[in-house]
Enzyme design. Structure first.
Site, PDB file in Angstrom:
ATOM      1  N   LYS A 183       0.887  -1.176   0.000  1.00  0.00           N
ATOM      2  CA  LYS A 183       0.000   0.000   0.000  1.00  0.00           C
ATOM      3  C   LYS A 183       0.916   1.214   0.000  1.00  0.00           C
ATOM      4  O   LYS A 183       1.408   1.641   1.045  1.00  0.00           O
ATOM      5  CB  LYS A 183      -0.882  -0.021   1.251  1.00  0.00           C
ATOM      6  CG  LYS A 183      -2.249   0.600   1.084  1.00  0.00           C
ATOM      7  CD  LYS A 183      -2.243   2.074   0.773  1.00  0.00           C
ATOM      8  CE  LYS A 183      -1.939   2.936   1.965  1.00  0.00           C
ATOM      9  NZ  LYS A 183      -1.671   4.352   1.606  1.00  0.00           N
ATOM     10  N   GLU A 259       9.797   1.406  10.989  1.00  0.00           N
ATOM     11  CA  GLU A 259      10.814   2.460  10.957  1.00  0.00           C
ATOM     12  C   GLU A 259      10.046   3.764  10.995  1.00  0.00           C
ATOM     13  O   GLU A 259       9.293   4.077  10.062  1.00  0.00           O
ATOM     14  CB  GLU A 259      11.657   2.307   9.695  1.00  0.00           C
ATOM     15  CG  GLU A 259      12.995   2.979   9.842  1.00  0.00           C
ATOM     16  CD  GLU A 259      13.035   4.257   9.074  1.00  0.00           C
ATOM     17  OE1 GLU A 259      12.972   5.322   9.725  1.00  0.00           O
ATOM     18  OE2 GLU A 259      13.103   4.208   7.853  1.00  0.00           O
ATOM     19  N   CYS A 293      13.566  10.764   7.010  1.00  0.00           N
ATOM     20  CA  CYS A 293      13.458  10.500   8.451  1.00  0.00           C
ATOM     21  C   CYS A 293      14.815  10.538   9.125  1.00  0.00           C
ATOM     22  O   CYS A 293      14.896  10.732  10.326  1.00  0.00           O
ATOM     23  CB  CYS A 293      12.782   9.163   8.694  1.00  0.00           C
ATOM     24  SG  CYS A 293      13.744   7.810   8.051  1.00  0.00           S
ATOM     25  N   GLU A 395       8.994  16.212  15.406  1.00  0.00           N
ATOM     26  CA  GLU A 395       9.484  16.038  14.028  1.00  0.00           C
ATOM     27  C   GLU A 395       8.699  16.963  13.105  1.00  0.00           C
ATOM     28  O   GLU A 395       7.459  16.930  13.089  1.00  0.00           O
ATOM     29  CB  GLU A 395       9.295  14.588  13.588  1.00  0.00           C
ATOM     30  CG  GLU A 395       9.817  14.330  12.187  1.00  0.00           C
ATOM     31  CD  GLU A 395       9.539  12.915  11.668  1.00  0.00           C
ATOM     32  OE1 GLU A 395       8.377  12.476  11.735  1.00  0.00           O
ATOM     33  OE2 GLU A 395      10.485  12.268  11.191  1.00  0.00           O
TER      34      GLU A 395
END
Ligand SMILES: NC(=O)C1=CN([C@@H]2O[C@H](COP(=O)(O)OP(=O)(O)OC[C@H]3O[C@@H](n4cnc5c(N)ncnc54)[C@H](O)[C@@H]3O)[C@@H](O)[C@H]2O)C=CC1
Ligand SMILES: O=C(O)/C=C/C=C(\O)C(=O)O
Length: 491
Positions: A183, A259, A293, A395
């Site tokens: 997906k 992750e 990331c 973040e």
């Protein structure tokens, strides 16, 4: 087929491109221009079911019976198939994301191919362990382990490095003999679809690689992660999404590999090579418009070189050229979407409210008329925020970073570790004893010394704390993508 003509993106199920029974569609937007570049079918429960069933059937068919050497050869062909259509993948990836070809042709597309080759080779070369056990009769017993594919793997991938991160999961999954249902992010459907064509071209059996398009909650993502036919879920994306997927996986105790986000520090010591530190930090803060990331959002610089570092990073950020993906001079593209731009700009405002000095940027750039509808933001550097400011703790995932001075190695390490995340760190020093000492003490899955994003795919990759669960890469991927069985034979 070129992407320019690929206006309609369908699911790829059992080796065929199919639409949704519901007829539900959504738009694919080029974030550089704001223009529609495609229409994508949104999967409902029936398409997710069909994809998972196709993946299950493939496990029981030719793929499940295929000898490892043959499977590995096919994966090499797949990698070569990507390389043979390099320009199509490049265009697809850059239109979906707006990222510059300069970046994608060195990172995204080659890694898309390498992810199949490396894991084909790893899996062929992993020994099985064995132990001889003493027994009271003196004859002993022999234990040996067997690795079996885990089964049907759900791959939920994000939009920032779409081909790279999707194949980072599909590569080891297939190398280990699993089948997959992918997906991709709703923002970036093109390269997963293109990969379906290459799968057919090189002869990967039907049902081994399936793709369903759609969103997360109450859409393809949630239907897939809650599907009872899925044996493992591998996900890269935001930490909150990871938590939602973990809850979905909990119902059937489905295995997960995550992750997740990061708030990565760079530690720049006075004994660094300043040219290298500036070049590396410019990349780690601004590459892919800060949407990596592993990127650096917190920079800690030893006080004696702080002013020079701030000055030079500012100059570097101000020379980055924003523009179209296919202009070879472009260094930085737009953010992925207007929605994400709203989020990043809200942090730009918040930083000022929280007392930041804006060293450079802080707003939206003036772009030429053709790009005026895109999701552009300025590369931004702040100083003078408190350690508890939201721009230091959360973040942001944009082209922005904060620089703060430190006075000792101990303080630098404490600042680096003062976060809920633990993905990556970059350490800049020419003192190798210090490099080893600091690398050992930072709470992170990856510590780079005098480099950033230098990736050896055989190494463990993943995050500590809220940055992830598990490690992938090299033999470590086998821990998630296989079931390990011990056979004990009494001699
Ligand atoms: N690698 C990273 O650390 C990434 C971080 N982000 C951060 O996440 C924020 C949100 O971006 P998104 O694209 O929404 O990232 P996300 O983490 O929500 O999406 C990643 C993938 O998960 C899927 N997904 C979302 N919710 C789901 C659910 N409940 N069940 C199953 N699948 C689900 C999405 O459709 C997409 O394929 C960004 O603003 C950025 O800050 C985004 C992408 C990558
Ligand atoms: O595997 C890599 O080399 C890169 C990984 C990057 C991410 O996981 C990310 O940016 O989300």
């Amino acid at each position: 087929m070129t992407v320019n003509r690929m206006k309609e993106v369908k699911h790829f199920i059992n080796g065929e491109f199919v639409g949704s029974a519901s007829g539900k569609l959504f738009d694919n937007i080029n974030p550089a221009t704001g223009q529609k570049i495609g229409i994508v079918h949104e999967a409902g429960a029936p398409e997710v079911d069909a994809a998972v069933n196709a993946a299950r059937m493939a496990l029981q068919g030719e793929w499940g019976r295929m000898p490892l050497a043959e499977r590995a050869d096919l994966l090499h062909k797949l990698a070569d198939g990507i390389t043979a259509r390099f320009d199509e993948f490049l265009e697809a990836e850059c239109l979906d994301t707006g990222k510059p070809q300069k970046l994608a042709c060195h990172i995204d597309i080659p890694r898309g191919a390498a992810n199949f080759k490396i894991f084909a080779d790893v899996v062929k070369n992993v020994p099985t362990e064995s132990f001889v056990l003493d027994t009271p009769d003196g004859q002993g017993a022999l234990n040996y382990s067997l690795r079996k594919p885990k089964g049907v793997i759900a791959v939920i991938s994000p939009w920032n490095l779409p081909l790279l991160l999707m194949t980072w999961k599909v590569g080891p999954a297939l190398a280990c003999g699993n089948t997959v249902v992918v997906k991709p992010s709703e923002e970036t459907p093109f390269t997963t679809a293109l990969l379906g064509e290459v799968m057919n071209q090189v002869g990967i059996p039907k049902g081994v690689y399936n793709v369903i398009h759609g969103f997360g909650p109450n859409s393809a993502g949630e239907f897939l992660t809650r599907h009872k036919g899925v044996d493992g879920i591998t996900f890269t994306g935001e930490t909150d999404t990871g938590a939602a997927i973990m809850k979905a996986a909990a119902d059937d105790i489905t295995d997960i590999s995550f992750e997740l986000g990061g708030k990565n520090p760079a530690l720049v010591f006075a004994d660094c090579d300043m040219d290298k530190a500036i070049e590396g930090t410019l990349r780690s803060a601004f590459a892919n418009c800060g949407q990596v990331c592993l990127g650096t959002e917190r920079i800690y610089v030893e006080r004696t070189i702080y002013d020079e570092f701030v000055d030079r990073l500012k100059t570097g950020a101000e020379t980055l050229k924003l523009g179209q993906w296919d202009d070879p001079k472009t260094d930085m593209g737009p953010l992925i979407s207007h929605q994400h731009r709203d989020k990043v700009l809200s942090y730009y405002r918040k930083a000022e409210e929280e007392g930041a000095t804006v060293v450079t940027g802080g707003s939206t750039p003036n772009m030429p008329e053709t790009l005026a509808g895109g999701a552009w933001v300025q590369p931004t550097i702040w100083t003078d925020l408190r350690d508890d400011a939201s721009c230091i703790r959360e973040e942001i995932f944009g082209p922005c970073c904060h620089i703060r001075p430190f006075d000792s190695e101990e303080e630098a390490i404490a600042l680096a570790n003062d976060t809920d995340y633990g993905l990556a760190t970059a350490i800049w020093t020419e003192n190798s004893a210090r490099a080893h000492r600091v690398a050992a003490q930072v709470d992170a899955g990856i510590a780079w010394v005098n480099s950033w994003f230098l990736r050896d795919l055989r190494t463990p990759f993943g995050g500590a704390k809220q940055s992830g669960i598990g490690r992938e890469g090299g033999v470590h991927s086998l821990e998630f993508y296989t079931e390990l069985k011990n056979v004990c034979i009494k001699l």
